[in-house]
Motif scaffolding. Structure first.
Motif, PDB file in Angstrom:
ATOM      1  N   PHE A  13       7.013   0.702  -1.271  1.00 15.80           N
ATOM      2  CA  PHE A  13       5.919   1.514  -1.814  1.00 15.80           C
ATOM      3  C   PHE A  13       6.179   3.006  -1.603  1.00 15.80           C
ATOM      4  N   ARG A  63      -8.530  -7.133  -2.108  1.00 16.23           N
ATOM      5  CA  ARG A  63      -8.566  -7.571  -3.503  1.00 16.23           C
ATOM      6  C   ARG A  63      -9.877  -7.231  -4.190  1.00 16.23           C
ATOM      7  N   VAL A 113      -9.759  -3.824  -6.054  1.00 20.31           N
ATOM      8  CA  VAL A 113      -8.702  -3.566  -7.038  1.00 20.31           C
ATOM      9  C   VAL A 113      -9.209  -2.736  -8.211  1.00 20.31           C
ATOM     10  N   ALA A 158      -1.859   0.994  -3.490  1.00 21.61           N
ATOM     11  CA  ALA A 158      -1.456  -0.247  -2.830  1.00 21.61           C
ATOM     12  C   ALA A 158      -2.631  -1.208  -2.658  1.00 21.61           C
ATOM     13  N   LYS A 216      -2.402  -5.145  -2.907  1.00 21.16           N
ATOM     14  CA  LYS A 216      -0.976  -5.475  -3.005  1.00 21.16           C
ATOM     15  C   LYS A 216      -0.319  -5.702  -1.647  1.00 21.16           C
TER      16      LYS A 216
END
Length: 368
Positions: A169, A217, A220, A238, A241
């Motif tokens: 990342f 999540r 998101v 991120a 993820k």
């Protein structure tokens, strides 16, 4: 008294609560290094416990998922009974937690006097609402005869694999200082305004910082909207993820974390990254504020409606949301720059030792 040989810690609340229970585990391990310490946690809590050097075994109890209901609870009771624990430390103040430990036949069951299951406890410790949660949890050790428990910060142990994932990342070149933003929360009234996070990200990139977003999540969609609004700038999304320990590793590499009153704030404390914590519906006086050396809280003082609940809620009860709306982007940006300036004044050798120590202590193993 004779030292117990095996102790169970039972904490099946939110991830942040699990992290704030770790100082209890760490001090217990230091005091009784030969004692085996097992920990019961929900799946998200079990994630952050992975690799912890003070723990012998982690027992996952998915009480809201596959382990929901009496049958699954009875199965856990039988499992704990077979292990023959000498004592259970139960910081979680629920009826179910105390009842399971009682039915499992654990002879010493130590919890708080405000627990809904206090009648299942053998030792009831005073719950002091005026103290920080870390210190409150450490007070459970008093029943085992240990009085001198000073403040201890939690520690987490991302693996070498976690570090490698984060490397992918953070693939830019250059020496930008990284600021991580955690814009989400389970509770809507604990979330600072979305447009303020956008403004903050733009201001930080303009000031020479790189910005990354972290969250679960459930965050998101929020992360995508912020990323689109800050398009063209240096921002890494991120959210959704990374695992919790990978998020902790990303936060460890940051200069500062800006977070709502939510789990990333506690991840940062465990990784020794300074926090600018934004409090709305809740207040630091509840005992869950960050306690690192450089940590600060931004909040709206003087509102008679605060706090409106210990956990926050889905909507503002009086429909104004003044607690968050009155916190301007400039208020938070000022705190970020103040911390960055203080850190830049540290002697280079001190900063190097801090980074080296953090890397050495926090990473664990070669693969997750």
């Amino acid at each position: 008294m004779q030292s117990p040989g095996r102790i169970l810690v039972f904490q099946t609340a939110f991830t942040g609560d699990v992290i704030l229970t770790l100082p209890l585990v760490q001090v217990l391990h230091t005091l009784l290094p030969d004692v085996l310490i097992d920990f019961v946690a929900v799946p998200s809590g079990a994630q952050v416990l992975a690799n912890h050097q003070a723990l012998n075994h982690i027992i996952v109890y998915d009480k809201k998922g596959k382990d929901k209901g009496i049958v699954a609870a009875a199965k856990l009771v039988r499992r704990l009974r077979k292990t023959k624990y000498d004592a259970a430390l139960i910081p979680h103040r629920s009826l179910r937690s105390a009842a399971i430990c009682c039915l499992a036949g654990i002879p010493r069951r130590i919890g708080f006097d405000t627990s809904a299951g206090r009648w299942f406890l053998t030792d009831r410790v005073k719950y002091d609402a005026k103290r920080h949660e870390i210190v409150r949890n450490l007070c459970l050790l008093h029943s085992l005869g240990y009085e001198d428990t000073a403040m201890e910060l939690p520690r987490l142990y991302p693996s070498a694999h976690d570090a490698g994932v984060v490397d992918e990342f953070l693939d830019w070149s250059g020496g930008e200082s990284l600021v991580v933003l955690a814009p989400g929360s389970v509770w809507a009234t604990k979330r600072w305004l979305e447009d303020r996070f956008v403004e903050l990200a733009r201001s930080l990139t303009h000031d020479g910082f790189a910005v990354a977003l972290v969250g679960g999540r459930e965050d998101v969609a929020l992360g995508k909207r912020i990323e689109r609004a800050v398009s063209g700038e240096k921002i890494i999304n991120a959210i959704g993820k990374l695992t919790l320990l990978q998020s902790a590793e990303l936060i460890r590499r940051a200069r500062i974390l800006v977070s709502n009153d939510s789990a990333p704030m506690h991840l940062a404390v465990a990784m020794r990254t300074p926090v600018v914590a934004i409090f709305g519906a809740t207040v630091p006086a509840f005992g869950f504020a960050p306690v690192g050396e450089h940590d600060v809280v931004v909040e709206t003082q003087g509102l008679t409606c605060r706090p409106c609940g210990i956990h926050g809620g889905n909507t503002c009860p009086i429909k104004t949301f003044d607690c968050m709306k009155r916190i301007q982007t400039s208020d938070v940006l000022l705190k970020v720059h103040a911390i960055a300036d203080r850190l830049s004044l540290e002697p280079a050798c001190l900063h190097a030792r801090r980074v080296e120590s953090s890397t050495e202590v926090q990473r664990f193993g070669t693969q997750a």
